[in-house]
Design a protein around this motif. Structure first.
Motif, PDB file in Angstrom:
ATOM      1  N   ALA A 227       0.933  -1.185  -0.028  1.00 22.34           N
ATOM      2  CA  ALA A 227      -0.088  -0.041  -0.187  1.00 22.34           C
ATOM      3  C   ALA A 227       0.860   1.140   0.123  1.00 22.34           C
ATOM      4  O   ALA A 227       0.459   2.020  -0.841  1.00 22.34           O
ATOM      5  CB  ALA A 227      -0.844   0.066   1.276  1.00 22.34           C
ATOM      6  N   GLU A 228       1.771   1.185   0.836  1.00 20.15           N
ATOM      7  CA  GLU A 228       2.851   2.178   0.920  1.00 20.15           C
ATOM      8  C   GLU A 228       3.595   2.414  -0.550  1.00 20.15           C
ATOM      9  O   GLU A 228       3.896   3.558  -0.878  1.00 20.15           O
ATOM     10  CB  GLU A 228       3.969   2.277   2.047  1.00 20.15           C
ATOM     11  CG  GLU A 228       4.925   3.178   2.117  1.00 20.15           C
ATOM     12  CD  GLU A 228       4.189   4.572   2.346  1.00 20.15           C
ATOM     13  OE1 GLU A 228       3.041   4.647   2.859  1.00 20.15           O
ATOM     14  OE2 GLU A 228       5.008   5.765   2.412  1.00 20.15           O
ATOM     15  N   ALA A 229       3.849   1.452  -1.002  1.00 18.43           N
ATOM     16  CA  ALA A 229       4.664   1.569  -2.524  1.00 18.43           C
ATOM     17  C   ALA A 229       3.650   2.261  -3.311  1.00 18.43           C
ATOM     18  O   ALA A 229       3.841   3.111  -4.274  1.00 18.43           O
ATOM     19  CB  ALA A 229       5.051   0.130  -3.043  1.00 18.43           C
ATOM     20  N   GLN A 230       2.576   1.683  -3.413  1.00 20.82           N
ATOM     21  CA  GLN A 230       1.392   2.337  -4.523  1.00 20.82           C
ATOM     22  C   GLN A 230       1.185   3.833  -4.146  1.00 20.82           C
ATOM     23  O   GLN A 230       1.346   4.570  -5.162  1.00 20.82           O
ATOM     24  CB  GLN A 230      -0.083   1.592  -4.248  1.00 20.82           C
ATOM     25  CG  GLN A 230      -0.091   0.213  -4.997  1.00 20.82           C
ATOM     26  CD  GLN A 230       0.111   0.364  -6.477  1.00 20.82           C
ATOM     27  OE1 GLN A 230       0.124   1.432  -6.839  1.00 20.82           O
ATOM     28  NE2 GLN A 230      -0.166  -0.870  -6.912  1.00 20.82           N
ATOM     29  N   ARG A 231       1.042   4.419  -2.996  1.00 20.86           N
ATOM     30  CA  ARG A 231       1.064   5.681  -2.626  1.00 20.86           C
ATOM     31  C   ARG A 231       2.108   6.141  -3.017  1.00 20.86           C
ATOM     32  O   ARG A 231       2.071   7.515  -3.786  1.00 20.86           O
ATOM     33  CB  ARG A 231       0.912   5.639  -1.164  1.00 20.86           C
ATOM     34  CG  ARG A 231       0.353   6.986  -0.690  1.00 20.86           C
ATOM     35  CD  ARG A 231       0.159   7.037   0.942  1.00 20.86           C
ATOM     36  NE  ARG A 231       1.564   7.177   1.525  1.00 20.86           N
ATOM     37  CZ  ARG A 231       2.156   8.224   1.798  1.00 20.86           C
ATOM     38  NH1 ARG A 231       2.121   9.466   1.101  1.00 20.86           N
ATOM     39  NH2 ARG A 231       3.491   7.968   2.312  1.00 20.86           N
ATOM     40  N   GLN A 232       3.546   5.831  -2.694  1.00 23.79           N
ATOM     41  CA  GLN A 232       4.718   6.508  -3.193  1.00 23.79           C
ATOM     42  C   GLN A 232       4.749   6.709  -4.713  1.00 23.79           C
ATOM     43  O   GLN A 232       5.100   7.735  -5.170  1.00 23.79           O
ATOM     44  CB  GLN A 232       5.980   5.692  -2.434  1.00 23.79           C
ATOM     45  CG  GLN A 232       5.926   5.912  -1.078  1.00 23.79           C
ATOM     46  CD  GLN A 232       6.753   7.088  -0.567  1.00 23.79           C
ATOM     47  OE1 GLN A 232       7.383   7.751  -1.305  1.00 23.79           O
ATOM     48  NE2 GLN A 232       6.834   7.113   0.866  1.00 23.79           N
ATOM     49  N   LEU A 233       4.519   5.401  -5.358  1.00 18.89           N
ATOM     50  CA  LEU A 233       4.501   5.701  -6.739  1.00 18.89           C
ATOM     51  C   LEU A 233       3.591   6.519  -7.485  1.00 18.89           C
ATOM     52  O   LEU A 233       4.059   7.184  -8.486  1.00 18.89           O
ATOM     53  CB  LEU A 233       4.573   4.271  -7.242  1.00 18.89           C
ATOM     54  CG  LEU A 233       5.720   3.249  -6.906  1.00 18.89           C
ATOM     55  CD1 LEU A 233       5.368   1.886  -7.333  1.00 18.89           C
ATOM     56  CD2 LEU A 233       6.944   3.691  -7.428  1.00 18.89           C
TER      57      LEU A 233
END
Ligand code: SF4
Length: 359
Positions: free
Chosen positions: A350-356
């Protein structure tokens, strides 16, 4: 029946006639109960291992829509299969499903006996009995945790249900109690499980007031039902500490494939190392991948519980430069979606999706 006549033979002889009318009138409508197709029954049984009915329903529908036949499953690309299984957990089930599908396709159809089914990959004693009875009308008792509990209470049996000898004895007992009519055989195992799942429930007191077999129940008669079944305490789970890195480079993040055997085999993960590394030690782990850290961001901790092990994870999000090892796949937000990343990494995903998306 008078309670003085609650012999084991009496209970066995009258169980089906008390249970089946109740099941036919009250059972939950579930898609795998509407079919006699061994493929559909088998997929449901595998998905339901260690997983709740409510969680399985959506996966079951999507799975059969994508792979409507055993041949379609046998030929499916592994990544597609894993993507469809994502979030359901216990991924070796999906791999074994495919191996067994290939074998069934080779055989030209499902074996129609308990022994034949048991020889397929990923099919144990319980699943072989469940398919043999529901799909082929074979008199084979399927004993899962629900049935062990129900029989312990019915028989007022205080033997440890985690002991394989108890399970064997319960199976033999239920086998004797099985009916003989084809239509009854097909639903008897389901009826026992339904009783365990909805009336003779695992957590909290059994709902004896609503129970169709109360007149046959020694545990109810003797007031012992709530204390049963007896189960030896489980060994504590092993705890593994890990440090997970969300590595960001030019709008992409790094994934790598897990080893082909063992826990979560062949799935994708964010690069990680053993141990809970503090902020002083973490940069060296990144440097070991020939990457140069730029900005360290928030620290994300997460925990994931498997059957025998718990992962306690410390996580770092950081910008890096450099190419990194050859086994890293650098993916953007869309690419991330098409890789099967197990739910153990859900917080990092979820954090990766947000960051990307932000980049
Ligand atoms: Fe379970 Fe109670 Fe029914 Fe006995 S009477 S089988 S304990 S629900």
């Amino acid at each position: 029946m008078e309670h003085s006549k609650l012999t084991m033979e009496n209970i066995q002889a009258r169980l089906a006639e008390a249970l089946l009318p109740w099941y036919r009138a009250n059972a939950r409508t579930l898609p795998w109960r509407e079919t006699e197709d061994p493929y559909r029954i088998w997929v449901s049984e595998i998905m339901l291992q260690q997983t709740r009915v409510a969680a399985v329903l959506g996966y079951y529908a999507r799975f059969l829509e994508t792979f409507p036949t055993v041949e379609a499953l046998a030929e499916a690309p592994e990544d597609r299969l894993m993507k469809l299984w994502e979030g359901l957990g216990y991924y070796s089930r999906a791999r074994n499903l495919q191996k067994a599908a290939a074998r069934v396709a080779e055989l030209g159809g499902f074996p129609d006996t308990y022994e034949g089914l048991l020889a397929l990959p990923g099919i144990g004693d319980y699943t072989a009995s469940a398919i043999a009875s529901a799909a082929f009308g074979r008199r084979e008792a399927a004993v899962d945790g629900n049935v062990l509990r129900v029989v312990s209470r019915l028989a007022d049996c205080h033997d440890d249900i985690s002991d394989p000898r108890t399970k064997k004895a319960v199976r033999a007992w239920v086998q004797e109690a099985m009916p003989y009519e084809m239509a009854d055989i097909r639903v008897f195992n389901q009826a026992m499980m339904e009783l365990g799942a909805t009336v003779c429930v695992p957590n909290g007191p059994p709902r004896c007031g609503a129970c169709p077999v109360r007149a046959l129940c020694r545990g109810y008669d003797r007031g012992t039902a709530e204390a049963l079944p007896v189960k030896a305490a489980k060994k504590a789970r092993r705890v593994e500490e890990k440090t997970v890195f969300l590595l960001l480079r030019e709008g992409k993040t790094a994934l790598r494939r897990r080893p082909g055997t063992g826990l979560l085999a062949g799935l994708w993960e964010f690069p990680n190392v053993e141990g809970a590394l503090g902020e002083a030690a973490a940069p060296a782990a990144v440097a070991a991948w020939s990457l140069e850290p730029k900005n360290w961001e928030n620290k994300l901790t997460a925990k994931h519980v498997f059957t025998h092990v718990e992962w306690h994870m410390t996580g770092y999000t950081l910008e890096v430069t450099g190419t990194g090892p050859a086994n890293f796949a650098w993916v953007d937000a869309e690419g991330l979606k098409s890789h099967a990343v197990p739910s153990a990494f859900a917080k990092y995903y979820a954090e990766a999706q947000r960051q990307l998306k932000e980049r």
